[in-house]
Motif scaffolding. Structure first.
Motif, short mmCIF file in Angstrom:
data_model
loop_
_atom_site.label_atom_id
_atom_site.label_comp_id
_atom_site.label_asym_id
_atom_site.label_seq_id
_atom_site.Cartn_x
_atom_site.Cartn_y
_atom_site.Cartn_z
N THR A 24 0.84 -1.20 0.00
CA THR A 24 0.00 0.00 0.00
C THR A 24 0.88 1.25 0.00
O THR A 24 0.59 2.22 -0.72
CB THR A 24 -0.94 -0.03 1.23
OG1 THR A 24 -1.63 -1.28 1.24
CG2 THR A 24 -1.93 1.10 1.20
N PRO A 40 -3.95 2.92 4.89
CA PRO A 40 -5.02 1.96 5.14
C PRO A 40 -4.51 0.57 4.76
O PRO A 40 -3.46 0.46 4.12
CB PRO A 40 -6.12 2.42 4.17
CG PRO A 40 -5.38 3.08 3.06
CD PRO A 40 -4.17 3.71 3.67
N PRO A 41 -5.24 -0.50 5.13
CA PRO A 41 -4.80 -1.84 4.71
C PRO A 41 -4.72 -1.96 3.20
O PRO A 41 -3.80 -2.60 2.67
CB PRO A 41 -5.89 -2.77 5.26
CG PRO A 41 -6.54 -2.01 6.37
CD PRO A 41 -6.43 -0.55 6.01
N LYS A 42 -5.65 -1.32 2.50
CA LYS A 42 -5.72 -1.51 1.05
C LYS A 42 -5.97 -0.17 0.38
O LYS A 42 -6.91 0.55 0.76
CB LYS A 42 -6.87 -2.47 0.74
CG LYS A 42 -7.02 -2.87 -0.72
CD LYS A 42 -8.06 -3.98 -0.86
CE LYS A 42 -8.17 -4.47 -2.27
NZ LYS A 42 -8.89 -3.55 -3.15
N ASP A 63 -4.24 -2.83 -5.40
CA ASP A 63 -3.62 -3.31 -4.16
C ASP A 63 -4.29 -4.61 -3.73
O ASP A 63 -5.40 -4.93 -4.19
CB ASP A 63 -3.82 -2.23 -3.09
CG ASP A 63 -2.90 -2.38 -1.88
OD1 ASP A 63 -2.04 -3.28 -1.86
OD2 ASP A 63 -3.06 -1.58 -0.93
#
Ligand code: GTP
Ligand code: MG
Length: 186
Positions: A24, A40-42, A63
């Motif tokens: 990311t 963010p995670p993704k 991503d």
């Protein structure tokens, strides 16, 4: 590689790799030209317009997050991608080992025959170490000839970030015999 690749009017790049290797961060660093301290995670799917890409082809960057996505999701994304960047962290040996023990066999299994995807191996976090992992990666490339190129980079210092996405575009638009990019470290 089929001639359709030479006429392709867009490139879809998927980033995969173990948790925490910096997928990311790499995407957000490319887009904002600075290292995001919090991610963010993704990342949302990003479209880079043709006029700002080196090959003048609109490029989608996708991503992957194991927290937010199932294996079935991942398999669908591999099918839709034109090239897969498999990211490891140069300071995390297990993420490097997982290229050959998990990621490359997994992608191979889910993109057979006509659907075979070119791959770019991306060693991130080069700012943290004073050695290179390229020798190790070259031995991996002997076993996986779908790997088109490899590059070491840093989302933090932006070192080789635009190059990494350029190699991914190139793997789709101008596939070649495997090559590697080795650079003097800073
Ligand atoms: P998941 O979404 O959990 O799969 O992780 P990810 O691969 O997306 O990694 P993420 O971008 O969330 O980064 C993980 C951690 O590594 C964060 O703390 C980042 O700030 C850090 N990081 C990412 N890239 C670099 C880099 O090039 N250098 C350094 N020093 N840290 C980095
Ligand atoms: Mg992430």
């Amino acid at each position: 590689m089929s001639s359709s690749n030479l006429l392709r009017r867009n490139v879809r790049i998927l980033l995969v790799g173990d948790q925490g290797v910096g997928k990311t961060s790499l995407i957000l660093s490319l887009v904002s030209e600075e290292f995001p301290e919090e991610v963010p995670p993704k990342a949302e799917e990003i479209t880079i317009p043709a006029d700002v890409t080196p090959e003048h082809v609109p490029t989608n960057i996708v991503d992957y997050s194991s927290i937010e996505q199932s294996d079935d999701n991942l398999i669908e994304e591999i099918a839709k991608a034109h090239v897969v960047c498999v990211v490891y962290a140069v300071d995390d040996e297990s993420s490097l080992d997982r290229l050959s023990s998990h990621w490359l066999p997994f992608i191979r299994e889910h993109s057979q025959g006509e659907n075979r995807k070119p791959i770019v191996l991306v060693g991130n976090k080069i700012d943290l170490v004073d050695y290179s992992t390229i020798d190790h990666v070259l031995t991996i490339m002997e076993d996986f000839n779908e790997v088109e190129s490899c590059v070491e980079c840093s989302a933090k210092t932006l070192h080789n970030i635009s190059e990494m996405f350029y190699y991914a575009q190139k793997a789709v638009l101008h596939p070649t015999a495997p090559l590697y990019i080795m650079e003097e470290q800073d």
